[in-house]
Enzyme design. Structure first.
Site, mmCIF file in Angstrom:
data_model
loop_
_atom_site.group_PDB
_atom_site.id
_atom_site.type_symbol
_atom_site.label_atom_id
_atom_site.label_comp_id
_atom_site.label_asym_id
_atom_site.label_seq_id
_atom_site.Cartn_x
_atom_site.Cartn_y
_atom_site.Cartn_z
ATOM 1 N N GLN A 128 5.923 -19.838 -10.824
ATOM 2 C CA GLN A 128 5.045 -19.528 -9.710
ATOM 3 C C GLN A 128 3.710 -20.240 -9.910
ATOM 4 O OE1 GLN A 128 6.470 -17.731 -7.360
ATOM 5 N NE2 GLN A 128 7.133 -15.730 -8.049
ATOM 6 N N ARG A 180 0.087 14.995 -21.731
ATOM 7 C CA ARG A 180 -0.235 13.636 -21.279
ATOM 8 C C ARG A 180 -0.302 12.672 -22.471
ATOM 9 N NH1 ARG A 180 -2.948 12.827 -16.362
ATOM 10 N NH2 ARG A 180 -4.257 11.292 -17.392
#
Length: 248
Positions: A128, A180
């Site tokens: 790309q 978390r």
């Protein structure tokens, strides 16, 4: 004569060491492919936009060449200006039909059209132009990994905690609210950067670019910028300018 041959041999070894070049790079039959249509919307003629003194297309071609991993570099385009720029830097132009160069044309369809025309090509590497910080070391690592995998692509690590909407309710995606994870507690998600995709005809023929037998080349966060907007282009120009000044 013997001394001359020895000196030549040593020079070759130094060259191979400095460039990171390997037999894999020199002997493979992978074709480099750049899809560069002319109808980009966000940035007009994005593939020809300049950053660091060269167009995005030129930078990509030159980096691919400097990797010494490819005997063939193709640019598939529907635009004469892009074709001229590609040829200027030594790439071979594939004239892409307009119906495969629309805004809604998937890359896989453009790749398939290219392979349909060039039947002898079995393995390819899609690059790309918008990945302005493509480096030869990433390409060389991909070539090595491609020897033992069906596909290889560029990826980065993301440590952002993700959420998703399920039946209208916001839910954590793959993490526990009561525990978390800290950044140092997990390796992070693997996220495609879009920089390159190494793949094979057999996958494209089955409607795929990747399968479960893929490997990744991990791209440094600072090299993972993808130019999708004018802001991204401005940021890339600033970074390249700063790098040039620091080298002076």
């Amino acid at each position: 004569m013997i001394k001359l041959r020895a000196a030549t041999f040593l020079i070759c070894l130094v060259f191979l060491f400095d460039t990171g070049c390997t037999d894999d790079c020199l002997s493979n039959d992978i074709h480099a492919l750049i899809l560069a249509r002319g109808g980009s919307k966000g940035i007009k003629l994005k593939n020809l936009a300049e950053a660091g003194g060269s167009s995005l297309l030129a930078r990509t071609i030159m980096t691919i060449k400097n990797s010494t991993c490819f005997q063939h570099i193709w640019v598939s385009t529907d635009d004469k200006r892009i074709a001229i720029e590609a040829q200027k830097y030594g790439a071979t132009v594939h004239r892409r039909p307009e119906k495969f160069a629309r805004d809604d044309t998937p890359s896989l369809h453009a790749i398939s059209e290219f392979l349909d025309v060039h039947r002898s090509i079995q393995d390819f590497a899609l690059f790309q132009c918008t990945s302005v910080f493509l480096k030869t070391k990433y390409i060389q690592e991909a070539v090595r990994k491609f020897e033992s995998h069906d596909c290889v692509f560029a990826a980065k690590r993301s440590h952002y905690l993700r959420w998703k909407v399920v039946d209208g309710e916001l839910m954590p995606a793959e993490f526990n609210l009561s525990a978390r994870p800290r950044r140092q507690d997990w390796q992070g998600d693997i996220v495609e950067t879009g920089m390159f995709y190494f793949s094979r005809r057999k996958l494209v023929d089955s409607g795929l670019l990747q399968n479960s037998r893929c490997s990744i080349v991990e791209i440094a966060a600072k090299d993972s910028l993808e130019i999708d907007s004018s802001y991204d282009l401005t940021l890339a120009k600033y970074i390249l300018s700063s790098e040039t000044k620091s080298e002076l």
